[in-house]
Design a protein around this motif. Structure first.
Motif, mmCIF file in Angstrom:
data_model
loop_
_atom_site.group_PDB
_atom_site.id
_atom_site.type_symbol
_atom_site.label_atom_id
_atom_site.label_comp_id
_atom_site.label_asym_id
_atom_site.label_seq_id
_atom_site.Cartn_x
_atom_site.Cartn_y
_atom_site.Cartn_z
ATOM 1 N N ARG A 53 90.882 -67.507 64.788
ATOM 2 C CA ARG A 53 91.385 -67.731 66.151
ATOM 3 C C ARG A 53 90.739 -66.754 67.143
ATOM 4 N NH1 ARG A 53 96.288 -68.978 63.672
ATOM 5 N NH2 ARG A 53 97.037 -66.834 63.798
ATOM 6 N N ARG A 54 90.622 -65.493 66.705
ATOM 7 C CA ARG A 54 89.993 -64.488 67.568
ATOM 8 C C ARG A 54 88.540 -64.887 67.871
ATOM 9 N NH1 ARG A 54 86.610 -60.701 67.419
ATOM 10 N NH2 ARG A 54 86.324 -60.685 65.188
ATOM 11 N N GLY A 57 88.555 -67.724 70.129
ATOM 12 C CA GLY A 57 88.859 -67.188 71.457
ATOM 13 C C GLY A 57 87.628 -66.544 72.060
ATOM 14 N N ARG A 60 85.328 -69.281 72.945
ATOM 15 C CA ARG A 60 85.779 -69.939 74.180
ATOM 16 C C ARG A 60 85.518 -69.039 75.385
ATOM 17 N NH1 ARG A 60 89.992 -71.837 70.871
ATOM 18 N NH2 ARG A 60 91.371 -70.145 71.500
#
Length: 166
Positions: A53-54, A57, A60
């Motif tokens: 997820r990091r 992120g 992104r």
């Protein structure tokens, strides 16, 4: 308990019980190890998921930053083009103004030259007129004097003839 009820047990039964007890202890230990391993796996998966997820992120964020950079570059390019267009328009207007001023000065000079020539013609015409008037006056005066002199000579001749006739 079994010993108390049944009395002393043979050695193989005792051994079997010890082995069962050891097996149960080993099974419990194995279950504990399995539970800990599962917990560790879950923590690792959670950490991996968190890292994923990091990273997503970060990806992104990098993508958003890249898009913002592209937008900024596009805006900067548009502003640069706009500034170039405005500068070109200002240069064109300045050239047009200079051209109009040159044309105005040229027309003003032409008008001034026409006026000067017209004044020179008028002045020359006036001089010619004055010279003509003066010449005319001289000629009249000369004719008058000649006429007077002729008249005087005629009178003299008549007197002389009148004196002769007497």
């Amino acid at each position: 308990q079994a010993e108390a009820e049944d009395g002393p047990q043979p050695a193989h039964v005792e051994k079997a019980r010890e082995l069962q007890s050891l097996a149960r202890a080993m099974r419990l230990q194995h279950e504990e190890i399995s539970r800990r391993a599962a917990a560790a796996r879950q923590q690792e998966e959670a950490a991996t998921e968190d890292e994923h997820r990091r990273r997503q992120g970060d990806d992104r964020l990098r993508e958003r930053t890249r898009q913002e950079d592209e937008r900024f570059e596009c805006l900067a390019e548009e502003e640069r083009r706009k500034a170039e267009r405005e500068a070109e328009e200002a240069r064109r207007r300045r050239q047009q103004q200079e051209e109009w001023e040159r044309e105005f000065r040229r027309q003003l000079q032409e008008e001034e030259e026409r006026r000067r020539q017209s004044q020179a013609r008028e002045s020359w015409d006036e001089e010619q007129h004055q010279a003509e008037v003066a010449r005319s006056a001289r000629e009249r005066e000369e004719r008058r004097q000649q006429e007077q002199e002729r008249d005087e000579r005629r009178r003299e001749r008549r007197r002389a003839q009148a004196a002769e006739n007497r």
